[in-house]
Write a protein that holds these residues in place. Structure first.
Motif, PDB file in Angstrom:
ATOM      1  N   ILE A 294     -12.814  46.802 -42.629  1.00 49.48           N
ATOM      2  CA  ILE A 294     -13.484  47.078 -43.917  1.00 49.48           C
ATOM      3  C   ILE A 294     -13.864  46.440 -44.328  1.00 49.48           C
ATOM      4  CG2 ILE A 294     -13.247  49.729 -45.567  1.00 49.48           C
ATOM      5  CD1 ILE A 294     -12.113  50.726 -43.380  1.00 49.48           C
ATOM      6  N   ASN A 295     -12.908  45.139 -45.126  1.00 47.09           N
ATOM      7  CA  ASN A 295     -13.079  44.378 -46.446  1.00 47.09           C
ATOM      8  C   ASN A 295     -13.577  43.411 -46.073  1.00 47.09           C
ATOM      9  OD1 ASN A 295     -11.588  45.897 -48.053  1.00 47.09           O
ATOM     10  ND2 ASN A 295      -9.440  44.951 -47.528  1.00 47.09           N
ATOM     11  N   ASP A 296     -14.087  42.570 -45.368  1.00 44.72           N
ATOM     12  CA  ASP A 296     -14.886  41.992 -44.349  1.00 44.72           C
ATOM     13  C   ASP A 296     -16.088  42.158 -44.724  1.00 44.72           C
ATOM     14  OD1 ASP A 296     -13.084  40.845 -44.022  1.00 44.72           O
ATOM     15  OD2 ASP A 296     -12.829  40.675 -41.705  1.00 44.72           O
ATOM     16  N   ILE A 306     -10.562  46.263 -50.842  1.00 41.35           N
ATOM     17  CA  ILE A 306      -9.885  47.087 -51.570  1.00 41.35           C
ATOM     18  C   ILE A 306      -8.140  46.265 -51.313  1.00 41.35           C
ATOM     19  CG2 ILE A 306      -9.175  49.795 -50.757  1.00 41.35           C
ATOM     20  CD1 ILE A 306     -11.397  49.658 -52.575  1.00 41.35           C
ATOM     21  N   ASN A 307      -7.542  47.593 -52.523  1.00 39.38           N
ATOM     22  CA  ASN A 307      -5.853  46.795 -51.755  1.00 39.38           C
ATOM     23  C   ASN A 307      -5.798  47.450 -51.455  1.00 39.38           C
ATOM     24  OD1 ASN A 307      -2.986  47.126 -52.457  1.00 39.38           O
ATOM     25  ND2 ASN A 307      -3.786  46.217 -54.709  1.00 39.38           N
ATOM     26  N   GLU A 589     -10.759  50.290 -58.960  1.00 41.57           N
ATOM     27  CA  GLU A 589      -9.191  48.985 -59.384  1.00 41.57           C
ATOM     28  C   GLU A 589      -7.762  49.102 -58.854  1.00 41.57           C
ATOM     29  OE1 GLU A 589     -10.334  46.533 -61.148  1.00 41.57           O
ATOM     30  OE2 GLU A 589     -12.223  46.892 -62.422  1.00 41.57           O
ATOM     31  N   PRO A 590      -7.367  48.269 -58.766  1.00 41.99           N
ATOM     32  CA  PRO A 590      -6.024  48.275 -58.014  1.00 41.99           C
ATOM     33  C   PRO A 590      -5.353  49.212 -58.319  1.00 41.99           C
ATOM     34  CG  PRO A 590      -6.850  45.949 -57.780  1.00 41.99           C
ATOM     35  CD  PRO A 590      -7.537  46.607 -59.147  1.00 41.99           C
ATOM     36  N   VAL A 591      -4.551  49.996 -58.251  1.00 44.53           N
ATOM     37  CA  VAL A 591      -3.478  51.048 -59.113  1.00 44.53           C
ATOM     38  C   VAL A 591      -2.309  49.923 -59.356  1.00 44.53           C
ATOM     39  CG1 VAL A 591      -2.464  53.082 -58.814  1.00 44.53           C
ATOM     40  CG2 VAL A 591      -4.491  53.003 -58.531  1.00 44.53           C
TER      41      VAL A 591
END
Length: 845
Positions: A294-296, A306-307, A589-591
């Protein structure tokens, strides 16, 4: 299941239950604990979780890993903080004739993304047809093989690739979330991941590309999707439009019952907390297998990765609206599900026109109603063995049977009591049979229950065991019979249970409840209810969605595709003022929970990025070389096929010099490999600088800012950083408020807690004040640097990566031109629109 039917009630109890159907459905937590068979938990399992052969997950809540995970995920909300879900209405839960009409005049381009078998796609056809009645333009994006199925229903179709038959075969061999060693060694994992990547790319194209048959432009204004399509939230983020998830099984965290795929073990304390946590564990296991894919893909549409810890809970973090298309008469809405989650009922399409073959009509008329047996889109490992078991059970139980061939081609010789069918609408067939035996797909289950047919579910994977238990505990069928336990004797016993009068009565009660529900209409109401009407409506043409904005003074005018085209035709200077309008901006945004873990995780991410650049010196050239050789081979094969066809059609000479010359200008596979290696090295310095100057300081600032939540203190929200301007704004607010709150908290916190808890509150408040004296000024100091630099980085990225944005702009402009040609406004209409535009400009200056 070992042949016994543990969920069968006594005859007297059943009779009492069926005398009145006014009772609300039982809570699923009661059903779950009643149906959970401890004998089925595999003994001797060690580790935090164990994936069983039936696709369920044993989660050991006494393990240190799960306990650590529990601290990283959001805690369960207080049930009292949520509005009470609606009580089940025994008369009619949703009546479209008497329910208050939700006025919805905006005509949207609605994209439905759905992945799965025919049974997974069919409910969305019903939904799309209902949405069209509101004037929406509906496109259903799914697997290529369903093109005729979708278009025949009157919906637009867009192919996203992927082979559902292959996916079904994979799931039957690997019904769990984790594949077997044999599957890994065979290379099936790589093929499945490649298929998911193909579908992700297809889903994005379905958002912005014209119809492949008519060529009519299409850009989505809203997305509806089932969770397994995976692309939904990310496509919505790229376009800045609303997204709404719809699914056939519980997928939202609740304390009322565990995830349908989870078995909880060693729950020493709160079952409610364990239930809630089970959803995060199952989501985490899914994400860890596909997160990198998914990130690629996100990188190809110019979105940031995404983190790892944020990916599983993305929909919940963003509060994406969710509609469940199962009956509230079977699974009532839990108390802790938020207001943006609705349970609407099963989706049923209009019965299709169908002319049965004469042989089927004759068979139905030749004796008592038969039992339907079929496994639809399931691809069986050994169809011959399954068919032999079915035929033996039919003979042993003394019934007549219609056997559906399905994707496994269960075919044999017809006889007096056996008839084989191909594709036959369940809406036509099920009212004519005595009972149904199937795999437990949501669509097939719903159709059987709607027609009051006793049902046996033979689950293979996914939500199928869930539906089997729901039916069994309602008394409308025996316990689910997994294929690995299926023998002639066990299947015959289950069929005999289906033929009991009490089972038929229980199925009729469920059918009466479902008949009172209007699932599709309720889902459309839910969809409309959660749309941001105010930001979606065009200021010039109220029945069209706004996609452009023109700034006038401190405000902006929202304009649709058609309105923009007409306005530009009258005043060409407006073209340069048009900016993309996002009706539902989405910032991921990363939590961060605290400064230590936040900065550590950011440091590790930066280290991994640097390591990826270094290893990419070797891996990227190899990958680029392989991909280019594969592309050239395909191109050569395609050209050869084309030339052969041309020679066959005529004897005219074919001049290939131009194409050869063109190919000669293309970079070779070796050149592209060298370029890929250089590109990997070129990213080394930028990634290191960004990590040290932006990512790590931002993670530390966010950790300081949110840390007070850990000890029950309130946290200010200063807004999101979207660019340089907002970065300086958020940084300034964080600096000023952080210093003030940190110092003032020493006096304010003891006073506030004293008012809540009396003298004891003074001590707790003082503790909060002292902790805030460290965290809040810490956020102020680090944030004064981190937020502005993060904003500048976002602005630079936005300027560098504009390919996707320009694609959206181009396609929206093309659709605006097409709409103008289709509608052909009169001169007076154009003048009225421009007068309204000028009036808005003058008002907002």
């Amino acid at each position: 299941m070992k042949g016994d039917q543990k969920s069968i009630h006594s005859d007297s109890t059943l009779s009492e239950d069926f005398e009145s159907d006014s009772l609300p459905p039982p809570r699923y937590d009661q059903i779950y604990h009643a149906s959970h068979d401890p004998e089925t938990v595999e003994p001797g399992v060690e580790g935090p979780y164990h994936v069983r052969g039936d696709g369920r997950v044993d989660i050991d809540f006494n393990s240190s890993v799960i306990r650590a995970f529990a601290k990283c995920f959001p805690s369960a909300p207080d049930e009292d903080s949520q509005p009470a879900p609606p009580a089940y209405d025994t008369k009619r839960p949703f009546d479209p004739d008497t329910a208050p009409k939700l006025k919805w005049t905006i005509k949207l381009n609605i994209l439905i993304q759905a992945v799965g078998s025919r049974g997974d796609i069919q409910p969305f056809i019903a939904l799309g047809t209902e949405l069209q009645r509101y004037g929406h333009r509906v496109r259903l994006a799914t697997h290529d093989m369903f093109a005729a199925f979708v278009r025949k229903a009157g919906l637009e179709f867009y192919p996203i690739g992927g082979d559902p038959a292959s996916l079904m075969a994979y799931m039957v061999k690997n019904p769990s979330l984790m594949p077997s060693i044999k599957t890994i060694m065979s290379g099936e994992i790589g093929r499945k991941r490649q298929m998911v990547a193909e579908m992700l790319s297809g889903c994005w194209n379905s958002c912005v590309q014209p119809d492949q048959l008519s060529g009519e432009p299409f850009v989505a204004d809203a997305i509806i999707a089932n969770p397994p399509s995976f692309a939904h939230v990310h496509c919505a983020q790229a376009l800045g439009i609303p997204v709404h998830l719809m699914f056939t099984m519980p997928w939202t965290s609740t304390r009322s019952f565990p995830h349908p795929l989870a078995n909880l073990t060693n729950v020493d304390e709160s079952h409610a907390a364990a239930n809630y946590m089970s959803y995060h564990v199952v989501e985490l296991m899914t994400w860890q297998g596909l997160g990198d894919v998914i990130n690629d893909w996100r990188e190809t549409i110019e979105l940031e990765p995404i983190n790892f810890m944020d990916g599983p809970a993305l929909a919940q973090m963003l509060k994406v609206p969710f509609t469940y298309c199962f009956s509230p008469g079977l699974v009532p809405k839990p108390k802790d599900w938020p207001e943006y989650v609705d349970v609407c009922g099963f989706f049923f399409r209009d019965a299709p026109a169908y002319s049965p073959e004469p042989g089927l009509v004759d068979f139905l008329a030749a004796g008592p109603p038969p039992v339907y047996i079929g496994f639809g889109s399931i691809v069986l490992d050994d169809p011959a063995k399954m068919l032999s078991t079915i035929l033996g059970a039919v003979r042993a139980s003394g019934v007549r049977a219609i056997i559906s061939k399905g994707w496994s081609d269960l075919d044999g010789d017809a006889s007096e009591n056996i008839y084989y069918i191909g594709d036959c609408p369940h809406e036509w067939l099920f009212p004519r049979v005595a009972a149904v035996v199937h795999h437990g797909g949501a669509g097939t289950t719903a159709c059987g229950l709607r027609n009051g047919r006793p049902t046996l579910v033979c689950p293979f994977f996914g939500d199928q065991p869930f539906w089997g238990h729901m039916i069994a505990n309602a008394g409308a069928g025996p316990d689910p019979l997994p294929p690995r336990y299926m023998t002639v004797d066990t299947l015959a016993a289950s069929i005999r249970f289906l033929m009991r009068r009490e089972t038929a009565l229980a199925a009729e009660v469920i059918a009466e409840r479902i008949d009172r529900e209007q699932g599709v209409q309720a889902a459309v109401t839910s969809f409309h209810k959660h749309l941001p009407l105010e930001t979606m409506q065009c200021d010039l043409i109220p029945d069209q969605p706004a996609v452009w904005a023109i700034k006038s003074g401190r405000t902006q005018i929202k304009i649709s595709k058609l309105a923009a085209e007409i306005a530009i035709s009258q005043r060409s200077s407006l073209q340069k003022d048009l900016k993309i309008h996002k009706t539902k901006p989405m910032i991921i945004e990363p939590v961060r929970w605290d400064p230590v873990s936040g900065s550590t995780s950011a440091f590790m991410a930066t280290t991994m990025d640097i390591g990826g650049c270094l290893t990419g010196m070797v891996t990227e050239p190899i990958k680029a070389y392989r991909d280019e050789k594969r592309r050239q081979d395909k191109s050569a094969l395609s050209e050869t096929s084309t030339e052969t066809a041309q020679v066959a059609e005529s004897s005219a000479s074919i001049d290939t010099a131009a194409s050869t010359k063109s190919r000669g200008k293309e970079p070779s596979a070796g050149s592209k490999a060298a370029l890929a290696g250089a590109k990997s090295i070129g990213w080394l310095a930028p990634k290191a600088i960004k990590g040290m100057t932006v990512d790590i300081p931002l993670a530390m600032a966010e950790g300081f800012r949110t840390a007070p939540k850990l000890f029950g203190d309130e946290v200010r929200d200063h807004g999101k950083v979207t660019g340089a301007a907002s970065g300086f704004t958020v940084g300034g607010k964080t600096f000023a408020c952080g210093l003030y709150d940190g110092i003032a908290g020493l006096g304010i916190q003891p006073y506030k807690d004293y008012k809540k808890s009396g003298a004891v509150g003074i001590a707790t408040g003082l503790g909060k004040g002292l902790a805030g004296l460290v965290t809040k000024p810490g956020a102020a100091i680090v944030g004064a640097w981190a937020y502005p630099t993060a904003g500048i980085a976002k602005s630079v990225r936005s300027a560098m990566y504009d390919k996707s944005r320009k694609l959206v702009e181009t396609q929206r402009a093309a659709e605006g031109q097409w709409l103008a040609e289709q509608q052909r406004w009169t001169g007076s209409q154009v003048i009225a629109l421009m007068e309204k535009f000028n009036e808005l400009v003058s008002k907002k200056k």
